[in-house]
Design a protein around this motif. Structure first.
Motif, short mmCIF file in Angstrom:
data_model
loop_
_atom_site.label_atom_id
_atom_site.label_comp_id
_atom_site.label_asym_id
_atom_site.label_seq_id
_atom_site.Cartn_x
_atom_site.Cartn_y
_atom_site.Cartn_z
N ALA B 55 19.25 29.84 10.53
CA ALA B 55 18.39 30.47 10.54
C ALA B 55 18.08 31.41 10.13
N THR B 56 19.15 32.74 11.15
CA THR B 56 19.76 33.80 11.13
C THR B 56 19.92 34.24 9.82
N ILE B 57 20.59 33.41 8.46
CA ILE B 57 20.52 34.21 7.56
C ILE B 57 19.05 33.82 6.77
N VAL B 58 18.27 33.37 6.77
CA VAL B 58 17.02 33.29 6.43
C VAL B 58 15.92 34.33 7.26
N ALA B 59 16.78 34.53 8.27
CA ALA B 59 15.74 35.63 8.80
C ALA B 59 16.66 37.43 8.39
N TYR B 60 18.10 37.75 7.75
CA TYR B 60 19.05 38.50 7.99
C TYR B 60 18.33 38.78 6.98
N SER B 61 17.80 38.71 5.95
CA SER B 61 17.69 37.98 4.21
C SER B 61 16.16 38.69 4.36
N PHE B 62 15.45 39.05 5.20
CA PHE B 62 14.12 39.61 5.23
C PHE B 62 14.41 41.40 5.83
N PHE B 63 15.56 41.43 6.04
CA PHE B 63 16.00 42.72 7.06
C PHE B 63 16.61 43.64 6.33
N LYS B 64 16.84 44.74 7.00
CA LYS B 64 17.35 45.79 6.13
C LYS B 64 18.38 45.99 6.11
N ASP B 65 19.22 46.57 5.68
CA ASP B 65 20.86 47.24 5.08
C ASP B 65 21.09 48.68 5.17
N GLY B 66 21.33 48.83 7.12
CA GLY B 66 21.50 50.45 7.12
C GLY B 66 23.48 50.65 7.16
N TYR B 67 23.93 51.54 7.38
CA TYR B 67 25.44 51.65 7.01
C TYR B 67 25.98 51.16 8.36
N LEU B 68 25.98 50.10 7.74
CA LEU B 68 27.10 49.27 8.85
C LEU B 68 26.03 48.60 10.59
N THR B 69 24.72 48.53 10.10
CA THR B 69 24.22 48.33 11.28
C THR B 69 23.05 47.23 9.79
N ILE B 70 22.27 46.66 10.97
CA ILE B 70 21.11 46.15 10.85
C ILE B 70 19.82 46.06 10.73
N ILE B 71 18.81 47.21 9.85
CA ILE B 71 17.85 47.25 10.84
C ILE B 71 16.97 45.93 10.88
N ARG B 72 16.06 45.93 11.55
CA ARG B 72 15.46 44.33 11.83
C ARG B 72 13.62 45.15 11.63
N GLU B 73 13.36 44.90 10.48
CA GLU B 73 12.70 45.44 9.74
C GLU B 73 11.66 44.64 8.42
N PHE B 74 11.18 44.19 8.72
CA PHE B 74 10.36 42.96 7.86
C PHE B 74 10.52 43.52 6.02
N THR B 75 11.28 43.02 5.14
CA THR B 75 11.50 43.79 4.23
C THR B 75 11.13 42.58 2.83
N LEU B 76 10.89 42.34 1.97
CA LEU B 76 11.01 41.63 0.92
C LEU B 76 11.93 42.54 -0.45
N GLU B 77 12.45 43.65 0.00
CA GLU B 77 13.02 44.15 -1.31
C GLU B 77 14.17 43.97 -1.38
#
Lengths: 268, 312
Positions: B55-77
């Motif tokens: 479930a986590t990687i499914v969630a991650y796949s919709f998050f944005k990648d910041g430098y060394l962090t993950i931005i928890r913002e929905f995106t299809l990018e």
């Protein structure tokens, strides 16, 4: 034999299966750094080199810790699940058992990647412990497959007789059920141990800086100088797994004979 | 647990009828409750270590990648980038093709073996044959794959052997570092996986049906085609899925046999996740690959539905 062609094909197929493994001892004892024909003199120096490589000793130690812990934990979890699924009916059983057995068909890279993401997200340091977490997950389905056979060939009236004679649930399990499925348990521990000892992908992702035997071998394959020693190591590993599997198979068959079932063959 | 066991015993000792037990007693005696209690340790482990991470990687796949962090913002990018990336498409297509070839080779080569062991080996020796077939599967996967590199390599066993015999003057270069050598290695590694399910399906066939077929005037070949094969199909379908799904995610073989130049999808996931440390992108690739594999498997099951009907 009615079908000589089919039999010949079967034997040829076995040869194909075993051909690469048969090369291992040939080159492990060959006194040449290049794995090629013609063969040079006989030597045991590659085996000696194995014992004088400290990095290898460390990898073996890590792998043994991981394999022993994973096999015991996976078999324990397997006993619970196999007992539940062979003895009791409950709503949602297919779904729950399906989830537990999922690693059997899920590509290991997916298991490794998803666990890695979660562990890093929680800030857990990657050590041998994190490898054990992953290995228990992938060994449990195999343990359940073996233990299911052991538990389902169990005669339920033996347990009922024990209840009637005043034994409790727990003492019946300890005195009657456990001894009868013990061969299955031993077989499950040995198979889980073999799987864990051999597993590469999960160890590669989750071990951090701690090498296991497969990740150590993988790192050495880049250096042509190390290949003969890897061949010697491979020979030892193959011999060890054959011995372990023969013991596992012996206990599996004895377990089936003990509970009076018929042999349907195979571990899977 | 010991407490309820004790209680159950005292109740039976006093000889009280079951109906007088409290609601808790009745609950602990129910089959479903016992089943849940027993299965719970394993189920909880699978939920924590498998379902939650997936479930986590499914969630991650919709998050944005910041430098060394993950931005928890929905995106299809991540998905848009993945699916428009020619590298991903090429690698995914190659993985599907390699897996399909491996599956076809493994299952076709395995069927006669399963048939031979099931129909022509005496019952007392079947277990020994299966044991012999499964042994290579349990021996170091990494070393088995590497051995194929040793066999097929430029200075490998085949080349040096053939040159030694004077059959060729210079090493054959077309046998390593290509798709065919990846297929050969994987087909070798997954052979036992295909044999066992087919064997199990063949063992289940009632031998009287085959005699009936021949008594009714069918030839041996027609009996095989019209009775044995359709009845063995559930095993063949299982074998196809059991080989296809793990091979598509294989990491070691493309790395070693392909020389790292012919990546498959697992290598791509590893590169995005670890080398580039872009977890949302790696997750998107992993989820896309899983979705494609599931879709292909479902289509395959649908195509074979007539063989699977009435089996469960």
């Amino acid at each position: 034999m009615k079908f000589p062609a089919l039999r010949a094909y079967a034997l040829f197929y076995l040869l194909f299966l075993y051909a690469p493994i048969l090369l291992l001892p040939i080159f492990a004892f060959n006194d040449g750094t290049i794995i090629a024909f013609p063969l040079k003199d006989f030597t045991t120096k590659w085996f000696e080199q194995m014992f004088t490589t400290p990095a290898l000793a460390q990898a073996v130690k890590n792998s043994l810790i991981i394999a022993v812990s994973s096999s015991i934990l996976a078999t324990t979890l397997g006993i619970f699940a196999a007992r539940a699924s062979t003895r009791f009916a409950f709503p949602g059983k297919a779904g729950i058992v399906g989830l537990i057995m999922l690693p059997l068909v899920l590509p290991e890279i997916i298991v490794a990647v998803s666990l890695l993401v979660v562990l890093l997200g929680l800030g857990i340091k990657l050590t041998t412990f994190t490898v054990i977490l992953g290995h228990v997950l992938i060994c449990t389905p195999y343990a359940i497959a073996i233990l299911n056979t052991a538990f389902s060939s169990l005669d339920r009236s033996l347990e009922e007789a024990a209840y009637d004679l005043g034994e409790t649930k727990w003492s019946t399990f300890r005195l009657i059920t456990l001894p009868l499925v013990m061969p299955g348990i031993i077989s499950s521990v040995l198979i889980s141990f073999t799987i864990s000892l051999d597993e590469f992908i999960i160890a590669f992702f989750l071990a951090g800086s701690e090498p296991t035997l497969p990740t150590y071998i993988f790192s050495q394959l880049r250096f042509p100088k190390q290949i003969p020693m890897i061949m010697a190591l491979g020979t030892v590993l193959v011999l060890m797994s054959v011995i372990l599997l023969t013991i596992a198979e012996y206990f599996r068959r004895r377990g089936i004979a003990k509970t009076g079932g018929t042999d349907t063959g195979g571990f899977l | 647990m010991p407490l309820c066991a004790f209680r159950a015993r005292t109740v039976t000792k006093k000889g009280e009828p079951m109906a007088l037990g409290s609601r808790w007693d009745r609950l602990t005696r129910s089959e479903a409750f016992n089943g849940y209690v027993l299965v719970s340790p394993t189920a909880i482990y699978a939920i924590l270590m498998l379902a939650a991470p997936l479930a986590t990687i499914v969630a991650y796949s919709f998050f944005k990648d910041g430098y060394l962090t993950i931005i928890r913002e929905f995106t299809l990018e991540n998905y848009i980038t993945t699916w428009t990336d020619p590298v991903f498409r090429a690698v995914m297509l190659r993985s599907l093709m390699v897996s399909a070839m491996v599956t076809a080779a493994t299952v076709l080569l395995a069927f006669p073996i399963a048939y031979y062991v099931s129909f022509h080996v005496p019952a007392s020796r079947k277990a020994r044959w299966l044991f012999l077939i499964t042994i290579p599967f349990w021996t170091s996967y990494l070393i088995r794959v590497f051995l194929w590199k040793v066999i097929l390599g430029y200075n490998g066993v085949i080349n040096s052997g053939l040159m030694n015999l004077g059959l060729i003057d210079e090493p054959l270069t077309f046998i390593l570092y290509n798709v065919n050598s990846i297929v050969l290695t994987l087909a070798h590694a997954y052979a036992p996986f295909a044999i066992l399910p087919i064997f199990v399906a063949l063992e289940k066939i009632d031998r009287a049906l085959l005699e009936a077929g021949q008594d009714l005037g069918e030839s041996r070949l027609m009996t095989f085609w019209r009775v044995t094969l359709p009845l063995a199909m559930p095993g063949v379908v299982a074998a196809v899925l059991i080989v296809f799904i793990p091979t598509i995610g294989d990491y070691v073989t493309p790395q070693l046999i392909g020389g790292g130049k012919i990546p498959m999808v697992a290598n791509l996931i590893q590169a995005r996740m670890l080398d580039l440390d872009n977890k949302p992108m790696g997750s998107a690739i992993a989820v896309s690959a899983m979705a494609i594999v599931t879709l292909v498997s479902l289509i395959f099951l649908f195509m074979n539905r007539r063989f699977l009907r009435g089996q469960r």
